[in-house]
Design a protein around this motif. Sequence first.
Motif, PDB file in Angstrom:
ATOM      1  N   PRO A 184       0.813  -1.229   0.000  1.00 25.90           N
ATOM      2  CA  PRO A 184       0.000   0.000   0.000  1.00 25.90           C
ATOM      3  C   PRO A 184       0.839   1.268   0.000  1.00 25.90           C
ATOM      4  CG  PRO A 184      -0.122  -1.103   2.142  1.00 25.90           C
ATOM      5  CD  PRO A 184       0.542  -2.045   1.199  1.00 25.90           C
ATOM      6  N   LEU A 185       2.007   1.225   0.638  1.00 30.03           N
ATOM      7  CA  LEU A 185       2.868   2.408   0.693  1.00 30.03           C
ATOM      8  C   LEU A 185       3.324   2.827  -0.695  1.00 30.03           C
ATOM      9  CD1 LEU A 185       4.581   4.468   2.261  1.00 30.03           C
ATOM     10  CD2 LEU A 185       6.349   2.721   2.472  1.00 30.03           C
ATOM     11  N   PHE A 186       3.807   1.862  -1.504  1.00 26.84           N
ATOM     12  CA  PHE A 186       4.348   2.210  -2.819  1.00 26.84           C
ATOM     13  C   PHE A 186       3.250   2.398  -3.868  1.00 26.84           C
ATOM     14  CE2 PHE A 186       8.257   0.796  -0.822  1.00 26.84           C
ATOM     15  CZ  PHE A 186       9.143   1.764  -1.272  1.00 26.84           C
ATOM     16  N   LEU A 187       2.111   1.758  -3.686  1.00 23.60           N
ATOM     17  CA  LEU A 187       0.986   2.039  -4.576  1.00 23.60           C
ATOM     18  C   LEU A 187       0.495   3.468  -4.356  1.00 23.60           C
ATOM     19  CD1 LEU A 187      -1.144  -1.254  -4.525  1.00 23.60           C
ATOM     20  CD2 LEU A 187       0.417  -0.455  -6.298  1.00 23.60           C
ATOM     21  N   ALA A 188       0.454   3.896  -3.098  1.00 23.01           N
ATOM     22  CA  ALA A 188       0.031   5.266  -2.786  1.00 23.01           C
ATOM     23  C   ALA A 188       1.008   6.290  -3.347  1.00 23.01           C
ATOM     24  CB  ALA A 188      -0.097   5.442  -1.277  1.00 23.01           C
ATOM     25  N   ALA A 189       2.273   5.885  -3.488  1.00 23.03           N
ATOM     26  CA  ALA A 189       3.302   6.801  -3.997  1.00 23.03           C
ATOM     27  C   ALA A 189       3.328   6.847  -5.528  1.00 23.03           C
ATOM     28  CB  ALA A 189       4.669   6.387  -3.470  1.00 23.03           C
ATOM     29  N   GLY A 190       2.470   6.050  -6.195  1.00 25.78           N
ATOM     30  CA  GLY A 190       2.385   6.109  -7.651  1.00 25.78           C
ATOM     31  C   GLY A 190       3.162   5.042  -8.391  1.00 25.78           C
ATOM     32  N   TYR A 191       3.623   3.998  -7.665  1.00 26.92           N
ATOM     33  CA  TYR A 191       4.343   2.901  -8.316  1.00 26.92           C
ATOM     34  C   TYR A 191       3.398   1.730  -8.555  1.00 26.92           C
ATOM     35  CZ  TYR A 191       8.426   5.590  -6.813  1.00 26.92           C
ATOM     36  OH  TYR A 191       9.346   6.591  -6.627  1.00 26.92           O
TER      37      TYR A 191
END
Length: 501
Positions: A184-191
């Motif tokens: 969830p952290l990196f999906l939220a960052a646009g990856y």
Amino acid sequence: MKKKLTLPTATTLMMCVIIIAAISTWLLPAGQYSKLTNNDNKAFVVNSKTGSVSLPFTQKTLDSLSINIKLEKFTQGSISKPISIPNTYQQDTKRPQGFVAILQAPIKGIIDSIDIVLFIMVIGGFMQVFNKTGAMLKGVTYLASTMKGKERLLIIILTSIFSFLGGSYGMDVESIVFYPVLVPLFLAAGYDLIVPLAIVFGGAAVGFIASFSNPFSTIIASNTLGINWLDGFYERLLFFVVSTALFIWYLLRYADNVKKNPKASLVYQVDGNIDSSLDLHVANNNENIKLSLKTKAYLLIFLFTFVSMICGIIYFNWWCIEMAALFLGSSILIALIERTGEKTFVHEFTKGMESLLIVAVIVGLARGVTIVLNDGMVSDSILNYASHVVQHFNPIIFIILIMVFYFFFAIPVSSSSGMAVLTMPIIGALAILLNIPGREVVNSYLYGIGIMFLITPTGSVFPALTMVNVSYNAWMKFILPFVFGLLILGAMFLTIGIHFK
């Protein structure tokens, strides 16, 4: 519009590998090396096709069998698995594995790896109980807000950490506990989903290739070969630094492209617009986020559980039973603080176990491949014929072919320690004839099995892919160019290494 051809699920692919393994037992000759086992430090027992023979528990016995291992390695318990005895291969009656064996292989595999299966399911229960508190969503939202604009630095730091854990003690299946935080952290960052997958699984796997102090591969292989595991340490450390740096560069390059253009994502190109069950749909805003005291307490329990697991593995020889008990205990502690009712706790915990059931089953399926090959008695045959082929080449070609042999042999024999005791006495004896340093034999073994670990269906790649919801096809498109680069890098290190006696 023509329908895009896609690979079947990981479960189906693993069953296909089991079928291929069974077919190989019909095509390849059966045979085995005589095996040496330690009978409670009282005697050595040699098991062969003709029966078992008890021999004195002395160094002289080892020397007479051309096993270059000090007796104290057995007395100290450093070597506990059966050792292949050089020059003892004998063909045996074929034991082809048929339809019934194929059906039984997944069941036997799950039984044989039940400790890992239960550990994975307990992690699922823990994550479900923890997520119900809302602390995970709040914590990841806070971290996403804090690290906004610093995602590249986070990728560098996290990949380096996981690579170090893979190289130091061989982090493997236990790494799945980090996906619920990082996805969830990196999906939220646009990856996309490949980025957290590459950080955790890719990072640990790249570190595992060097295994500069890994007790389950480097130390066991060195002991089996009869050399000090520190011999070759600096070469492995240098390989660790170079390979990790190259992988971080490779991942950052991909991550930057995805962030600039989401359609550059291999997940999008191969699998389309898919979602992950781990995505918490974190709000991406600039408002200041504060964590309550209760949320901080939950996050500290979460962190303490992870740190305790890693320390337990490194310092106290923990494995699945101890780790599963730790996560079960943490689940109960969280439920007590949250004042969760008994029925609610049991429901949520079993719901979480169910969510990772397919991941656990895939681990059992992978073990089933090894069981089919062992029951068909073809693993030793492959080793015997491969050793006969490579012994006729000059030292440079020999050491590179040994790496290639281990690269492919890691498919049927997925256990690094099992691979070491099975092959090292045989390969080591050939290396002595060519005056090749023992450390380079160990390094060729590490580079071969380690690089294959990134893609082998019998390893941990399918559980990781299933956990994150990335297809094998998408992962292969991402990692395969780097795998070829690692093989070239390994060959370069080995070629230079054999010239330092």
